[in-house]
Design a protein around this motif. Sequence first.
Motif, PDB file in Angstrom:
ATOM      1  N   TRP A   3       0.827  -1.191   0.000  1.00  0.00           N
ATOM      2  CA  TRP A   3       0.000   0.000   0.000  1.00  0.00           C
ATOM      3  C   TRP A   3       0.863   1.243   0.000  1.00  0.00           C
ATOM      4  O   TRP A   3       2.022   1.212   0.358  1.00  0.00           O
ATOM      5  N   TYR A  16      -3.728   3.278  -2.143  1.00  0.00           N
ATOM      6  CA  TYR A  16      -3.632   2.341  -3.250  1.00  0.00           C
ATOM      7  C   TYR A  16      -3.225   0.986  -2.696  1.00  0.00           C
ATOM      8  O   TYR A  16      -2.271   0.885  -1.935  1.00  0.00           O
ATOM      9  N   SER A  18      -2.523  -3.129  -3.923  1.00  0.00           N
ATOM     10  CA  SER A  18      -2.518  -4.176  -4.939  1.00  0.00           C
ATOM     11  C   SER A  18      -2.485  -5.492  -4.186  1.00  0.00           C
ATOM     12  O   SER A  18      -1.869  -5.598  -3.124  1.00  0.00           O
ATOM     13  N   TRP A  19      -3.180  -6.492  -4.719  1.00  0.00           N
ATOM     14  CA  TRP A  19      -3.364  -7.732  -3.992  1.00  0.00           C
ATOM     15  C   TRP A  19      -3.397  -8.911  -4.939  1.00  0.00           C
ATOM     16  O   TRP A  19      -3.510  -8.768  -6.152  1.00  0.00           O
ATOM     17  N   HIS A  20      -3.283 -10.099  -4.367  1.00  0.00           N
ATOM     18  CA  HIS A  20      -3.270 -11.343  -5.133  1.00  0.00           C
ATOM     19  C   HIS A  20      -4.014 -12.413  -4.341  1.00  0.00           C
ATOM     20  O   HIS A  20      -3.743 -12.602  -3.159  1.00  0.00           O
ATOM     21  N   ASP A  41      -5.376 -11.230  -9.572  1.00  0.00           N
ATOM     22  CA  ASP A  41      -4.581 -10.072  -9.177  1.00  0.00           C
ATOM     23  C   ASP A  41      -5.453  -8.846  -9.344  1.00  0.00           C
ATOM     24  O   ASP A  41      -6.268  -8.782 -10.258  1.00  0.00           O
ATOM     25  N   THR A  43      -6.186  -4.395  -8.053  1.00  0.00           N
ATOM     26  CA  THR A  43      -5.819  -3.166  -7.355  1.00  0.00           C
ATOM     27  C   THR A  43      -7.098  -2.528  -6.832  1.00  0.00           C
ATOM     28  O   THR A  43      -8.166  -2.669  -7.421  1.00  0.00           O
ATOM     29  N   GLU A  59     -11.838  -0.255  -8.357  1.00  0.00           N
ATOM     30  CA  GLU A  59     -11.231  -1.569  -8.216  1.00  0.00           C
ATOM     31  C   GLU A  59     -11.058  -2.180  -9.591  1.00  0.00           C
ATOM     32  O   GLU A  59     -11.895  -2.002 -10.464  1.00  0.00           O
ATOM     33  N   TRP A  61      -9.615  -5.949 -11.585  1.00  0.00           N
ATOM     34  CA  TRP A  61      -9.147  -7.329 -11.478  1.00  0.00           C
ATOM     35  C   TRP A  61      -8.585  -7.740 -12.830  1.00  0.00           C
ATOM     36  O   TRP A  61      -8.978  -7.196 -13.857  1.00  0.00           O
TER      37      TRP A  61
END
Length: 133
Positions: A3, A16, A18-20, A41, A43, A59, A61
């Motif tokens: 973040w 911000y 970002s994730w997985h 994945d 954001t 958001e 994906w």
Amino acid sequence: MTWMWNSHPTLVVKLYFSWHIPLSMKRTYLKLPWRSLISIDGTTFYELDEKFTIVRHAESWNVSALEAIDDFDEQEQVLRQFDMNMAYGPCLGITRLARLERAQRLGLSPSKEIENLLKGGKVKLECLFDGRV
């Protein structure tokens, strides 16, 4: 999760993330409305005002929402392609196996993979649109 915190002179805060979500999510604290069968994945962006109220949220994906929540594997993907191929006639009101047999009687040649999947008995016999239309 990574973040970044940006603060501007107008006291607008932007976050911000970002994730997985991995393919096999063995243990997680996330309560998801689906079982993860694919890697996702994404954001997430939040903009907060001076009272820390969310004023903007976005958001994204790397997959569609339908792909993320729908419960299907590679075999089902192959069968969905068969469902979508209008060369074999309509698929509503008929099982996939009956549609395959009809296509064979009419001299059409669906792939052997489709026949093996349907006669193997470990896949859904209803077409993609069954119960949706």
